[in-house]
Each structure stands twice: as C-alpha cells, then as structure tokens.
Design a protein around this motif. Sequence first.
Motif, mmCIF file in Angstrom:
data_model
loop_
_atom_site.group_PDB
_atom_site.id
_atom_site.type_symbol
_atom_site.label_atom_id
_atom_site.label_comp_id
_atom_site.label_asym_id
_atom_site.label_seq_id
_atom_site.Cartn_x
_atom_site.Cartn_y
_atom_site.Cartn_z
ATOM 1 N N UNK A 168 -44.940 -29.889 -25.953
ATOM 2 C CA UNK A 168 -45.362 -28.888 -26.944
ATOM 3 C C UNK A 168 -45.882 -27.626 -26.272
ATOM 4 N N UNK A 169 -46.635 -27.816 -25.201
ATOM 5 C CA UNK A 169 -47.192 -26.679 -24.477
ATOM 6 C C UNK A 169 -46.085 -25.820 -23.876
ATOM 7 N N UNK A 170 -45.088 -26.485 -23.272
ATOM 8 C CA UNK A 170 -43.984 -25.737 -22.655
ATOM 9 C C UNK A 170 -43.113 -25.079 -23.722
ATOM 10 N N UNK A 171 -42.819 -25.830 -24.796
ATOM 11 C CA UNK A 171 -41.917 -25.290 -25.816
ATOM 12 C C UNK A 171 -42.591 -24.222 -26.665
ATOM 13 N N UNK A 172 -43.921 -24.277 -26.765
ATOM 14 C CA UNK A 172 -44.636 -23.236 -27.515
ATOM 15 C C UNK A 172 -44.373 -21.868 -26.894
ATOM 16 N N UNK A 173 -44.268 -21.836 -25.574
ATOM 17 C CA UNK A 173 -43.966 -20.575 -24.886
ATOM 18 C C UNK A 173 -42.559 -20.103 -25.232
ATOM 19 N N UNK A 174 -41.621 -21.063 -25.302
ATOM 20 C CA UNK A 174 -40.239 -20.711 -25.655
ATOM 21 C C UNK A 174 -40.198 -20.125 -27.066
ATOM 22 N N UNK A 214 -35.885 -18.755 -19.884
ATOM 23 C CA UNK A 214 -35.166 -19.714 -19.040
ATOM 24 C C UNK A 214 -36.133 -20.578 -18.230
ATOM 25 N N UNK A 215 -37.206 -19.964 -17.718
ATOM 26 C CA UNK A 215 -38.194 -20.710 -16.947
ATOM 27 C C UNK A 215 -38.870 -21.768 -17.810
ATOM 28 N N UNK A 216 -39.318 -21.367 -19.004
ATOM 29 C CA UNK A 216 -40.038 -22.297 -19.877
ATOM 30 C C UNK A 216 -39.108 -23.367 -20.450
ATOM 31 N N UNK A 217 -37.840 -23.009 -20.720
ATOM 32 C CA UNK A 217 -36.880 -23.994 -21.214
ATOM 33 C C UNK A 217 -36.629 -25.086 -20.178
ATOM 34 N N UNK A 218 -36.545 -24.693 -18.917
ATOM 35 C CA UNK A 218 -36.354 -25.644 -17.829
ATOM 36 C C UNK A 218 -37.523 -26.627 -17.787
ATOM 37 N N UNK A 219 -38.735 -26.090 -17.978
ATOM 38 C CA UNK A 219 -39.948 -26.908 -17.971
ATOM 39 C C UNK A 219 -39.959 -27.850 -19.172
ATOM 40 N N UNK A 220 -39.661 -27.307 -20.368
ATOM 41 C CA UNK A 220 -39.661 -28.114 -21.585
ATOM 42 C C UNK A 220 -38.573 -29.186 -21.531
#
Length: 604
Positions: A234-240, A198-204
């Motif tokens: 890409x950096x944020x979504x890579x975590x997702x 949820x945290x990374x999705x918000x960022x992406x």
Amino acid sequence: MGNKLKAAAWGTRLALKINKPMIVFWLLLSVLLAVLPAVILFFYRSILGQISVFISAGTGSFNAVIPSILIMGAILTVSGISARLNDDFLYMVMFDAYYLGLEETMMDSAQRIPLSELSKKKTADEYFAVISRCGSLTDLTSSGCVLISKLVGIVSFLAVALSISAFIFCITLAYVVLSIALNLFNSGKNQVVWSVIREHLHHADYFEKLPQNGDTAKEIRIYEAAEGIKKQWNKAYAKVEEMEMRKNKGRARLNTVLETGFYIFMGIILLYCISAAGAGRMGPDTILMIISLCAGTAAAVSGISRSWHQLDYGLYGLDIQRRFFSNTPKVDPEEDGKKTDEPGNGDIIFELKNVSFAYNDEAPVLDNLSLRIRKGETLALVGINGAGKTTLIKILLGLLKPDSGEVLFMGKPYDAYKHGLINRRAGAFFQDFYLFHFTVQENVGIGNVGQVENEQMVLEAMDKGGALPLLRKLPGGLTTMVNRNVEKAGVVFSGGEGQRIAVSRTHMSDKEILIFDEPSSMLDPIAEMEQFSQIRNTAGGRTVILVSHRISFARLADRIVVLSGGGIAEQGVHDELINRNGLYAQFFHEQAQWYKTDSSGDQP
C-alpha cells in the motif's frame, strides 16, 4: 528535447529495419486521408455559393450543383474512414510487427552483451526496465503516423485559411501554435512523472508478487506477515497512485486550457465574420466555410494532445532502450571474428594470477588469489559461507571480471578468445538453479539443446545426476510438466528433487569441464555422498570442480583448496590436510562431530 530527437531517430531506423512496408503504407494512407477534410471545404464553399446565387438571383441550375454534391459526398465517405485511423487502431495493427520485432531485436542484442556485464545488478535492473517497455516502438510508429497526419491536416486547413483571408490565417496559426506549445510543455512534465512512477511500480510489484510465490507465501503464512506485506505494498502503490493522479490532473488542466483557447479562437473568428458580412465583404457561403474550418482545425488540434502523449511515452521508453544498448558494452561481431576459437596447448585449464574482486565498494571477496587447475583434475573448493567459492567459479566462467589480476584459459587471456568459448566448453550447476515450466526431458535436455530429443542421452544424464528414480513416481515420465505456471497438472519437485534435475542438466551438457556449486545442499548426508561419488565416477577424464561448504565430500577429490579471508588458506589431499591439523582439519572435525554420538546415544 535532444534525447527525444535521438530516440525518435533511433526508433525510426529500427522500425524501418523491422518492417518498412507497413509503416510506409499506413503513413501515406493517414496523410492522404488527413488532407481530405480541407479539400471538402472547397467543394462545400462552391456548392453553397452556387445554391446561394440560384436562390437569390434565380440564375443557374440546381442540376449543375449535383455533380459537386456527389463528389463531396464520396469524399466525405472516404474521409469518415480517417476517423477510424486513431492511435488505438494503428497500435493494434502494428502491434505484432513492432512489439514482437523490438522484443526480438533486444533479445538478439542482449546476446552480444558479455555475461560478466549482464551479471551486474545495475545492468540487470536496467535490462529489466528495457525489456518491459517493448511497446515503446509501437507507440512511436502508431502515434507518430497519427500525429504526422494530423499536422498535415492542420497545414492543409491553414492553406484554406490563407486562401480566405490573411487575418483568418494569422488567428488560426496563433491558435495552432499555442496548442502545440502547451502540449510540448505538458509532455516535459510528464516525462519526469513517468520516471518516478517506474521506480515506485518496480517496488510495488515486488511486494505484490510475494504472496504469489509458493515459497514466500508459506513464509508469510507461517510468520503471519501478511499485514506487514500488505502495508508495504500500500505504501509503495500509494506513491504510484499519487503520481498517476498528478499526471491525469495535468492532462485535464491542459484539455481545459485548450478548450478555452478554442472558444476564444471561435469568438474572434465570429466577430471578424460578422464585421466582414456587415461591410459586404463576405457572403454566407464563406462564413459557413470558415465555421467548418475552425471546427476541423479544432478537431485536429484536440487529437494532437492524446497522440503526443502516447508518442512522448513511447519516446521515453525508446530513450531508455537506446541509451542502454548504446552505453552497455557489447561484443563487436567484426572484432570477435578476428579472435581465436582454438584454446592453447598445455596441462593447465584455468590459471588465476593475483586476482582480486569485490562487490561494489564492499571488502574484497578475493584478495590477490593465485591458483592453477590442471586438465583432468577433480578439484574441491571448500570454505565457510562467504569465503568466495561461488565468486571464484563465476570468474572462471567469465560471469564476473576481476578488479585486478589476470585469468587465463588454456594459457591465453579470456579476451583472446571468441565470445562464448568458455561457455561452450564448460557445463555448470549453480546453487540458485532454475527449473523451467517445460517437461522433465526438456529441463534436463536444455543442457545440450541439440540433443533435447535424444531420450537415451537424457536418461543417462538423469542417471548420473541421481534423478532417474524420480521418473517412477511421475505420471507422464519424461513428458511430465515441471511446475504449474500454466499447466496446472505439472509436478512441483521438492528442493532436493529439483536439485537432482538441475545436476542432471549439467551432466547432459557432456562438456570437457564440469563445475558443480553446492550440488547437494538440499540432500541428506547419504544422498550427498552418493551425488559426489557419482560425479567422481562419471567424470571420465574431464576437469571437475566441486564446491561446497560441507566438506565431507572433499576426500573424493584429487586436490582440495581451502578458501579463507579472500585467499587460499591451504591445499592438498584429504589425508595430508588432516595431518596438518589446520583450517581444513578444523572444519572436518567440527562438521563430523554432529554425526557422532556417545555411548548414551546423545550428541556431545
């Protein structure tokens, strides 16, 4: 586990409140259908037993078996319907009732949260997370019904197993308990994964939406920042993706372990059946019944994994929602009913006594500030950017609470009044205004919802806000759609044009107190003075507060208050402050010099 149980109890109460008949009906139907496979096993055993005796001994009649076969066929047909009552089907059936019901409930609850609380970034971020998971209640009701029905089905299979043999019962029970325990263990790990996702999705999501916004897309194109934005996304979504992969691998491992457990379970059962058949303690009818029992139990257990996963995801969302609405301060209707709706008497509308305020742990924006604003007065708040002008009016409107000091409205503390009284008496324009994807008439009329259809009142408000000339170039006049979120034929206003529409909305409110925060920041100097003159001339005895960092308008006010360093540097009328040659005079002359030219026509 404690939080999950609390979330389940909270969600169940909410579901029963929203639509009790629906959940009761589908739960009872699901449970009834879940018992049928176990009932079929008894008919199956009886039919096989009669046929076996008929073939081996020649006794009995095949016609005697036909009624049992027909009954079993009818039960099988009805039981086949139960396969359709899965998570997806029930989610679809319950969506309208519980998704929209939860959304409506949350919006109603949010109305009872004071604006001063909702204005906090932490609260606003949490509310965004809460409102974006409206499907959590549907997850609970749909997967909950399926899960309960599967558990009832498993219990019915265990009852059949016990009727056959204590050993069969114990082995089946061990397989069921182990499978459920593994599901519980896996769901605990998934909850951690969901919170991180949820945290990374918000960022992406932030970087994904930047190019979709006209203003930011323009900046990205001009400064050729597309690659940088793409790299950040890409950096944020890579975590997702990484977390999703971990979650999916966990589920795959769980399914592999459960399948392996099933084969071990079947192997033990078959060895027992062979041993019992060899000793003459078990006939072919019982063996076939046991094999069907194992297959049915495995099918029920395998379905638990998916239902439990969806239920757990729903409980995760419900727990966030439960804690948000339990811990966020709200207005108690009963207590609010005891408060007054009548303001006190007196000439002072607003009074601040030694008020201080800071955002988070930053330096104070307002520091021990005291101010009185009289009824019917036109007050100008001036100062450089960051002087605290907007913060001050947000405190006056109850959007922010001071860290210390006291704020009075008509002689009484804000807490003495019923919820929303200040908002019902004060209309405000903020520099970060918003234009809705409504018609022009609705965008202005929303300032006074009860008069949205009053075209004459809307036109008068647009005249006061300087927006009336815009109608001449709009294809549909007042019915023209603003923006192009859905309807592509909508009009997109320039910054200054949008500002005039938003200022007209404030005039539409027709309230006794009008507050304008930078109402001309996007206008040219001539239009700016016209805007402030119009506000001054149409005040009609109202209390008006004007805010701007450009102070040429201030001479129109009854009183000017200069903010600096968190307090009031000086106050008075224009001529008086110019003669003092203080901070106001310095601001005025510094801004005025840019409108002057020397004899050569060049700026000094």
